[in-house]
Design a protein around this motif. Structure first.
Motif, PDB file in Angstrom:
ATOM      1  N   LYS A   8      41.284  47.810  30.173  1.00  0.00           N
ATOM      2  CA  LYS A   8      41.397  47.872  31.598  1.00  0.00           C
ATOM      3  C   LYS A   8      39.635  47.462  32.163  1.00  0.00           C
ATOM      4  O   LYS A   8      40.460  47.135  33.061  1.00  0.00           O
ATOM      5  CB  LYS A   8      40.605  49.742  31.537  1.00  0.00           C
ATOM      6  CG  LYS A   8      41.051  50.115  32.964  1.00  0.00           C
ATOM      7  CD  LYS A   8      42.173  50.409  34.073  1.00  0.00           C
ATOM      8  CE  LYS A   8      43.378  50.769  33.447  1.00  0.00           C
ATOM      9  NZ  LYS A   8      44.449  50.684  34.579  1.00  0.00           N
ATOM     10  N   VAL A  12      39.829  44.748  35.332  1.00  0.00           N
ATOM     11  CA  VAL A  12      39.142  44.918  36.050  1.00  0.00           C
ATOM     12  C   VAL A  12      38.447  44.069  36.302  1.00  0.00           C
ATOM     13  O   VAL A  12      38.062  43.124  37.656  1.00  0.00           O
ATOM     14  CB  VAL A  12      38.245  46.365  36.278  1.00  0.00           C
ATOM     15  CG1 VAL A  12      37.607  46.785  37.058  1.00  0.00           C
ATOM     16  CG2 VAL A  12      39.533  47.391  36.671  1.00  0.00           C
ATOM     17  N   THR A  76      37.492  51.988  41.553  1.00  0.00           N
ATOM     18  CA  THR A  76      38.224  51.476  40.335  1.00  0.00           C
ATOM     19  C   THR A  76      38.761  52.355  39.212  1.00  0.00           C
ATOM     20  O   THR A  76      37.361  52.415  38.427  1.00  0.00           O
ATOM     21  CB  THR A  76      38.117  49.628  40.350  1.00  0.00           C
ATOM     22  OG1 THR A  76      37.647  49.036  41.367  1.00  0.00           O
ATOM     23  CG2 THR A  76      39.164  49.331  39.984  1.00  0.00           C
ATOM     24  N   ALA A  77      39.942  52.980  38.693  1.00  0.00           N
ATOM     25  CA  ALA A  77      39.263  53.227  37.540  1.00  0.00           C
ATOM     26  C   ALA A  77      38.781  52.439  36.390  1.00  0.00           C
ATOM     27  O   ALA A  77      39.618  51.589  35.799  1.00  0.00           O
ATOM     28  CB  ALA A  77      40.650  54.016  37.196  1.00  0.00           C
ATOM     29  N   ASP A  80      41.918  55.792  31.858  1.00  0.00           N
ATOM     30  CA  ASP A  80      43.254  56.134  32.495  1.00  0.00           C
ATOM     31  C   ASP A  80      43.663  56.506  31.342  1.00  0.00           C
ATOM     32  O   ASP A  80      44.023  55.170  29.807  1.00  0.00           O
ATOM     33  CB  ASP A  80      44.030  55.513  33.748  1.00  0.00           C
ATOM     34  CG  ASP A  80      45.116  56.539  34.446  1.00  0.00           C
ATOM     35  OD1 ASP A  80      45.098  57.408  33.843  1.00  0.00           O
ATOM     36  OD2 ASP A  80      46.554  55.604  34.618  1.00  0.00           O
ATOM     37  N   ASP A 110      43.949  52.547  40.230  1.00  0.00           N
ATOM     38  CA  ASP A 110      44.591  51.385  39.367  1.00  0.00           C
ATOM     39  C   ASP A 110      43.397  49.679  39.828  1.00  0.00           C
ATOM     40  O   ASP A 110      44.223  49.386  41.254  1.00  0.00           O
ATOM     41  CB  ASP A 110      45.457  51.392  38.991  1.00  0.00           C
ATOM     42  CG  ASP A 110      45.930  50.332  38.202  1.00  0.00           C
ATOM     43  OD1 ASP A 110      46.553  48.828  38.423  1.00  0.00           O
ATOM     44  OD2 ASP A 110      45.876  50.637  36.398  1.00  0.00           O
ATOM     45  N   THR A 113      45.427  47.318  41.781  1.00  0.00           N
ATOM     46  CA  THR A 113      46.674  47.853  43.149  1.00  0.00           C
ATOM     47  C   THR A 113      45.135  47.980  44.151  1.00  0.00           C
ATOM     48  O   THR A 113      45.209  48.820  45.589  1.00  0.00           O
ATOM     49  CB  THR A 113      47.440  48.621  43.475  1.00  0.00           C
ATOM     50  OG1 THR A 113      46.695  49.868  42.410  1.00  0.00           O
ATOM     51  CG2 THR A 113      48.891  48.336  42.165  1.00  0.00           C
ATOM     52  N   TYR A 114      43.966  48.412  44.041  1.00  0.00           N
ATOM     53  CA  TYR A 114      42.513  48.566  44.404  1.00  0.00           C
ATOM     54  C   TYR A 114      42.613  47.716  45.947  1.00  0.00           C
ATOM     55  O   TYR A 114      42.180  48.565  46.705  1.00  0.00           O
ATOM     56  CB  TYR A 114      41.527  49.046  43.493  1.00  0.00           C
ATOM     57  CG  TYR A 114      40.577  49.591  43.837  1.00  0.00           C
ATOM     58  CD1 TYR A 114      40.104  50.817  43.855  1.00  0.00           C
ATOM     59  CD2 TYR A 114      39.366  48.349  44.495  1.00  0.00           C
ATOM     60  CE1 TYR A 114      39.472  50.972  44.916  1.00  0.00           C
ATOM     61  CE2 TYR A 114      38.282  49.272  45.003  1.00  0.00           C
ATOM     62  CZ  TYR A 114      38.186  50.480  45.368  1.00  0.00           C
ATOM     63  OH  TYR A 114      37.319  50.817  46.031  1.00  0.00           O
TER      64      TYR A 114
END
Length: 516
Positions: A8, A12, A76-77, A80, A110, A113-114
């Motif tokens: 993840k 990012v 931004t995550a 998760d 996420d 889609t941020y």
């Protein structure tokens, strides 16, 4: 870090700097180389550096924090799911209430889609206080879109600890027309690639690995291994990332060459061409694999290789050995590195134009630069639940270990300075020192403060950048010079001259506006 969490994170940061950077705050999965009122605008003032960051400005007074406020922070995550989020946030907010009489609510989005979410929120006038940008939105769009406040006054009054820790030159990357609009969180702004070799191979042949700092110095070792270890491929390197970072890029294919002062395509960069030819030569000699590698860690663990490039220099060799699955030794590559605007903007905290409490938002940001204990608890979570001390409990810089299954995490550059990170199984002190050393010896590009509006040449740049993935295998061509010439022609036909002309036009306007 591992598995889903580090994947993840890698996703990012895919839009960020030169490999690298990867990241900062946790391990990568790759051996080489995540109905509101608008607050009033602050009045114009001189740069904090001009008014003296160490001018003795008092800490926030009791009157500044008299009213209890709740702050909202978009981010931004980084992880998760976050199973321990409720407990962690209660602990953190208890501490924040005591220190600045405030609480914070994170809104994690996420990474995919941020950017769109933040655009929608800003267009709707949604009230929130702080938001993170990892180059998804981009500084130019944030400023031109009126999403962020000017923060000079706020920094002068409430951000003294930030001003002490962010290098003066780095502020250029978040400054427009003489005004600061964000806080660039110190991180791995240049790559710190090194050469890593299997320890058993080094011991067997008595290789003086510590004297190797360039590819040219490595080649005799590869030649020897090719002859004496016929069942091994001598080297597996990510040459697209592990090379001198001399270009200040505005896109994957176009940038400013700091060595000759010209805006150009990657294909015209001598350092890039040199590495392609070296890799081609090694390809023909059998020093490197005959196929393109995408997952360097998984490939190295097949046991087919004697060495590789690795994205972080770790003097203890612990991280590289853990990641590559066998005992390794490393030596840093002696590269010319430039800090660029895009790398500095790889993690920036902004105060929203719609914030009702910008003063308290700046107090929170400053607190995370000032209070290492609080900062690391934000990042690591709850002692006992999420991590435990290994040594140094009660000191300012203990060593800790996180639980194998992460239920809470925020990568350090998302909210503050990577250099304030407690050493842990994410990054040892040796890793942090290696990253910091690469930053300290790097030069700054003269265009750190320049941001390019690509909209006038959007079509041309899209066509040019679409060619970049094809260049990763150019070293496999029978005639590399001919293949590079072929791609140069494609880039020219795609509109390179128009792009360079537009860049120069905007550079001239930028210099005029900033009195350069």
């Amino acid at each position: 870090m591992r598995s889903k969490q580090s994947k993840k994170f890698s996703f990012v940061f895919s839009t960020l700097l030169v490999a690298i950077i990867a990241l900062a705050g946790c391990g990568q999965n790759n051996a080489s180389p995540s109905g509101s009122a608008s607050a009033p605008e602050t009045k114009e003032t001189a740069s904090p550096m001009e008014t003296s960051a160490s001018s003795g400005t008092d800490a926030p007074s009791a009157d500044d924090t008299k009213e209890f406020v709740k702050l909202t922070w978009y981010m931004t995550a980084p992880l998760d799911p976050r199973a321990n989020e409720e407990k962690v946030m209660k602990d953190l907010n208890d501490r924040l209430k005591e220190k600045i009489n405030a609480n914070v609510v994170f809104k994690f989005v996420d990474g995919a889609t941020y950017a769109q979410k933040m655009k929608v929120a800003a267009a709707a006038g949604e009230q929130f206080d702080i938001f993170l940008d990892l180059n998804q939105l981009g500084f130019s769009q944030i400023v031109s879109g009126g999403m962020a406040m000017e923060v000079d006054d706020l920094l002068n009054k409430y951000g003294q600890d930030i001003l002490k820790k962010v290098p003066e030159q780095a502020w250029q990357a978040v400054t427009a027309k003489g005004k600061k609009f964000g806080v660039a969180n110190p991180s791995a702004w240049v790559s710190s690639y090194n050469i890593s070799l299997r320890k058993d191979i080094v011991d067997k042949y008595g290789i003086d690995y510590q004297s190797i700092h360039t590819y040219e110095q490595l080649e005799p070792v590869l030649q020897m291994l090719k002859e004496k270890e016929p069942n091994l491929i001598p080297f597996m390197g990510d040459f697209s990332a592990a090379m001198p970072n001399t270009m200040d890029k505005i896109s994957p294919m176009i940038g400013y060459d700091n060595l000759d002062g010209q805006w150009k395509s990657l294909l015209d960069n001598p350092e890039w061409v040199k590495v392609q030819k070296l890799q081609h030569d090694w390809y023909l000699k059998g020093y490197v694999p005959k196929k393109q590698i995408t997952d360097y860690i998984a490939e190295f663990k097949t046991g087919k290789y004697a060495g590789s490039t690795y994205h972080i220099y770790d003097a203890s060799f612990t991280k590289v050995s853990t990641d590559l699955g066998t005992s390794m030794v490393s030596t840093p590559l002696d590269f010319t590195n430039y800090v660029t605007g895009s790398t500095v903007r790889s993690a920036v905290s902004y105060i929203s134009k719609t914030s009702k409490h910008p003063e308290r938002a700046m107090m929170l940001l400053n607190l995370l630069f000032k209070d290492k204990d609080l900062f690391n608890r934000f990042c690591y979570g709850l002692e006992g639940d999420d991590w435990n001390y290994v040594s140094g409990k009660g000191t300012d810089n203990p060593t800790i270990k996180t639980k194998d299954k992460l239920e809470w995490a925020i990568w350090h550059p998302f909210i503050g300075s990577l250099w304030d990170q407690w050493p842990s199984n994410w990054n040892s002190q040796e890793v942090l020192d290696g990253l910091k050393a690469a930053i300290d010896k790097a030069k700054y590009s003269p265009y750190v403060g320049f941001t390019f509006d690509s909209s006038p040449v959007k079509k041309e740049m899209a066509q040019i950048d679409a060619l970049e993935p094809e260049l990763k295998t150019i070293y496999m061509a029978k005639d590399v010079d001919a293949k590079i010439a072929e791609y140069k022609e494609k880039v020219k036909k795609a509109g390179l001259d128009n792009v360079i002309a537009e860049i120069q036009k905007q550079v001239d306007a930028w210099k005029t506006a900033d009195g350069k």
